[in-house]
Design an enzyme around this catalytic site. Structure first.
Site, PDB file in Angstrom:
ATOM      1  N   GLY A  61     -70.814  61.961  11.760  1.00 19.02           N
ATOM      2  CA  GLY A  61     -70.803  60.731  11.231  1.00 19.02           C
ATOM      3  C   GLY A  61     -71.290  59.469  12.305  1.00 19.02           C
ATOM      4  O   GLY A  61     -71.310  59.653  13.329  1.00 19.02           O
ATOM      5  N   GLN A  62     -71.503  58.311  11.501  1.00 17.37           N
ATOM      6  CA  GLN A  62     -71.994  57.187  12.366  1.00 17.37           C
ATOM      7  C   GLN A  62     -70.940  56.810  13.259  1.00 17.37           C
ATOM      8  O   GLN A  62     -71.423  56.497  14.658  1.00 17.37           O
ATOM      9  CB  GLN A  62     -71.841  55.949  11.214  1.00 17.37           C
ATOM     10  CG  GLN A  62     -72.744  54.877  12.025  1.00 17.37           C
ATOM     11  CD  GLN A  62     -72.309  53.032  11.242  1.00 17.37           C
ATOM     12  OE1 GLN A  62     -71.272  53.135  10.405  1.00 17.37           O
ATOM     13  NE2 GLN A  62     -72.845  52.429  11.579  1.00 17.37           N
ATOM     14  N   LEU A  63     -69.615  56.900  13.242  1.00 16.10           N
ATOM     15  CA  LEU A  63     -68.758  56.534  14.246  1.00 16.10           C
ATOM     16  C   LEU A  63     -68.370  57.799  15.335  1.00 16.10           C
ATOM     17  O   LEU A  63     -68.331  57.519  16.292  1.00 16.10           O
ATOM     18  CB  LEU A  63     -67.515  56.078  13.377  1.00 16.10           C
ATOM     19  CG  LEU A  63     -66.106  55.871  14.489  1.00 16.10           C
ATOM     20  CD1 LEU A  63     -66.321  54.820  15.570  1.00 16.10           C
ATOM     21  CD2 LEU A  63     -64.885  55.574  13.803  1.00 16.10           C
ATOM     22  N   ILE A  76     -68.304  69.534   8.910  1.00 16.30           N
ATOM     23  CA  ILE A  76     -68.583  70.741   8.064  1.00 16.30           C
ATOM     24  C   ILE A  76     -70.103  71.045   8.204  1.00 16.30           C
ATOM     25  O   ILE A  76     -70.558  72.101   7.652  1.00 16.30           O
ATOM     26  CB  ILE A  76     -68.279  70.281   6.498  1.00 16.30           C
ATOM     27  CG1 ILE A  76     -69.145  69.000   6.283  1.00 16.30           C
ATOM     28  CG2 ILE A  76     -66.935  70.181   6.497  1.00 16.30           C
ATOM     29  CD1 ILE A  76     -68.781  68.753   4.728  1.00 16.30           C
ATOM     30  N   ARG A  77     -70.889  70.296   8.820  1.00 20.77           N
ATOM     31  CA  ARG A  77     -72.366  70.813   8.881  1.00 20.77           C
ATOM     32  C   ARG A  77     -72.703  70.720  10.628  1.00 20.77           C
ATOM     33  O   ARG A  77     -72.127  70.067  11.443  1.00 20.77           O
ATOM     34  CB  ARG A  77     -73.275  69.693   8.671  1.00 20.77           C
ATOM     35  CG  ARG A  77     -73.569  69.825   6.876  1.00 20.77           C
ATOM     36  CD  ARG A  77     -74.425  68.971   6.342  1.00 20.77           C
ATOM     37  NE  ARG A  77     -73.825  67.576   6.115  1.00 20.77           N
ATOM     38  CZ  ARG A  77     -72.959  67.555   5.231  1.00 20.77           C
ATOM     39  NH1 ARG A  77     -72.751  68.351   4.080  1.00 20.77           N
ATOM     40  NH2 ARG A  77     -72.413  66.339   5.070  1.00 20.77           N
ATOM     41  N   ASP A  96     -63.643  72.305   8.379  1.00 23.29           N
ATOM     42  CA  ASP A  96     -63.412  71.567   7.155  1.00 23.29           C
ATOM     43  C   ASP A  96     -62.020  71.198   7.034  1.00 23.29           C
ATOM     44  O   ASP A  96     -61.019  72.126   6.763  1.00 23.29           O
ATOM     45  CB  ASP A  96     -63.761  72.579   5.829  1.00 23.29           C
ATOM     46  CG  ASP A  96     -63.687  71.860   4.624  1.00 23.29           C
ATOM     47  OD1 ASP A  96     -63.463  70.656   4.736  1.00 23.29           O
ATOM     48  OD2 ASP A  96     -64.248  72.402   3.654  1.00 23.29           O
ATOM     49  N   TYR A 141     -62.556  54.342  -2.910  1.00 21.69           N
ATOM     50  CA  TYR A 141     -62.597  54.074  -1.539  1.00 21.69           C
ATOM     51  C   TYR A 141     -61.370  53.334  -1.149  1.00 21.69           C
ATOM     52  O   TYR A 141     -60.603  53.801  -0.135  1.00 21.69           O
ATOM     53  CB  TYR A 141     -63.861  53.690  -0.942  1.00 21.69           C
ATOM     54  CG  TYR A 141     -63.903  53.529   0.646  1.00 21.69           C
ATOM     55  CD1 TYR A 141     -64.014  54.552   1.686  1.00 21.69           C
ATOM     56  CD2 TYR A 141     -64.045  52.316   1.325  1.00 21.69           C
ATOM     57  CE1 TYR A 141     -64.093  54.406   2.913  1.00 21.69           C
ATOM     58  CE2 TYR A 141     -64.173  51.784   2.440  1.00 21.69           C
ATOM     59  CZ  TYR A 141     -64.313  53.061   3.358  1.00 21.69           C
ATOM     60  OH  TYR A 141     -64.228  52.991   4.613  1.00 21.69           O
ATOM     61  N   LYS A 153     -58.170  54.285   1.012  1.00 22.52           N
ATOM     62  CA  LYS A 153     -57.499  53.622   2.338  1.00 22.52           C
ATOM     63  C   LYS A 153     -56.171  53.102   2.280  1.00 22.52           C
ATOM     64  O   LYS A 153     -55.370  53.276   3.172  1.00 22.52           O
ATOM     65  CB  LYS A 153     -58.749  52.628   2.729  1.00 22.52           C
ATOM     66  CG  LYS A 153     -60.042  53.256   3.094  1.00 22.52           C
ATOM     67  CD  LYS A 153     -59.722  54.054   4.255  1.00 22.52           C
ATOM     68  CE  LYS A 153     -61.169  54.874   4.663  1.00 22.52           C
ATOM     69  NZ  LYS A 153     -60.891  55.894   5.750  1.00 22.52           N
TER      70      LYS A 153
HETATM   71  C1  AKB Z   1     -68.363  50.768   3.683  1.00 27.35           C
HETATM   72  O1  AKB Z   1     -69.252  49.745   3.603  1.00 27.35           O
HETATM   73  O2  AKB Z   1     -67.880  51.545   2.749  1.00 27.35           O
HETATM   74  C2  AKB Z   1     -67.755  51.039   5.076  1.00 27.35           C
HETATM   75  C3  AKB Z   1     -66.331  50.093   5.298  1.00 27.35           C
HETATM   76  C4  AKB Z   1     -66.596  48.706   5.435  1.00 27.35           C
HETATM   77  O3  AKB Z   1     -65.361  50.748   5.522  1.00 27.35           O
HETATM   78  N1  AKB Z   1     -68.702  50.467   6.182  1.00 27.35           N
END
Ligand code: AKB
Length: 318
Positions: free
Chosen positions: A11-13, A35-36, A49, A139, A143
């Site tokens: 991923g990005q990070l 996973i890829r 995974d 999301y 979190k």
């Molecule tokens: C998103 O935009 O979902 C993420 C975040 C701020 O957690 N970059």
């Protein structure tokens, strides 16, 4: 030295964190997993995974893992399109990692939270470490729940779990995917490619952001800090800059005077409007010495410099 496992390494990070961990602790001690298969792999990589708890446990035992950076997650915008999947991945993955660390308290865990854990009733300016949190995205709910699980596993089982509430992350080495803050990466590509950028947020939407090098440094620093300095076991606020689409556009336009932007806010505007505009990260600065290096001007310089090199057409060989 314990070996290090990065979950969600493509991923990005993840891709930038893996490089930094290898540079700091030696390539042989860092396992990148996802996973890829990665597009290009320079070090130890394995398919893994995090949803498969038994496979995860076997991997950790076999490779003598002492630290896990668990980054695999679905971000805010994609999460709104796949709510059940986002919840399952974001929660089950974390619980699999925490349960493993509960059985083996030598394991140190890093897990990312986000400004997405805040919500519409959270104070928007200088959002404090401890404040009202009422996230209204899947999301964000995952979190906030994840933060509570981290604190719970620390208090109840002594799990050494550490976490940061990342702002939007911006880097030139890897692309984000499925986030609300992704526009702040995409805009650089369009400017350099000579195209108009159509922004999915309103021009005055202020959001906290961070250059990737700062985010990676913060991640390594919190994991290296002595346990007694980590006084927040849910997740630390982390900040460096805030800007709006109009502000970053104006900075880029100084270097690309022909560059044009259009605004077509979509469902992501609603998400962004529920998040803080700036963050108070005093606790991270006081407890374990967090300091950022990059402000908006430095960010624009480093992004343009590196993306111009990367996107420059290849010179024909003679
Ligand atoms: C998103 O935009 O979902 C993420 C975040 C701020 O957690 N970059």
């Amino acid at each position: 030295m314990d070996n290090i496992l990065v979950i969600g390494a493509n991923g990005q990070l993840g891709s930038e964190l893996v490089a930094a961990l290898r540079a700091n602790f030696g390539a042989q001690s860092v396992w990148a997993t996802d996973i890829r298969e990665p597009e290009s792999s320079e070090g130890q990589f394995a398919l893994l995974d995090v949803m498969q708890g038994k496979e995860l446990a076997a991997f950790v035992a076999h490779h003598q893992i002492g630290q896990i950076y668990h980054l695999a997650a679905m971000l805010s915008a994609k999460g709104e399109q796949h709510p059940q999947l986002a919840w399952d991945l974001n929660m089950t993955g974390l619980l699999n990692v925490l349960n493993l660390a509960k059985e083996n308290t030598q394991l140190k865990v890093f897990w990312p939270s986000s400004i997405g854990a805040f919500g519409p009733s959270t104070p928007k300016q200088n959002t404090p470490q401890d404040t009202l949190m009422d996230p209204n995205t899947v999301y964000g709910i995952s979190k906030l729940a994840g933060e509570r699980w981290c604190q719970y596993y620390y208090e109840k089982y002594g799990v050494d779990v550490r976490s940061l509430r990342y702002p939007g992350l911006i880097g030139y080495k890897s692309l984000p995917g499925g986030g609300t803050t992704d526009y702040a990466v995409d805009i650089f590509y369009k400017a350099i490619q000579g195209e108009t950028y159509t922004c999915f947020l309103q021009e005055d939407t202020y959001l906290p952001m961070m250059y990737m090098e700062d985010a990676v440094n913060a991640t390594v620093a919190i994991m290296q800090a002595p346990a007694e300095q980590i006084k927040v076991r849910s997740s630390y606020n982390l900040a460096s800059m805030s800007f709006s689409p109009a502000e970053i556009y104006a900075k880029i336009k100084v270097r690309y005077p022909e560059f044009k932007i259009a605004y077509q806010p979509d469902f992501r505007q609603h998400i962004a409007a529920s998040w803080p505009q700036s963050i108070d990260d005093t606790c991270a600065r006081q407890d374990w010495g967090w300091q950022h290096k990059f402000g908006l001007d430095e960010l624009v310089d480093v992004m343009l410099l590196n993306l111009e090199k990367r996107l420059a057409p290849a010179k024909p060989s003679l």
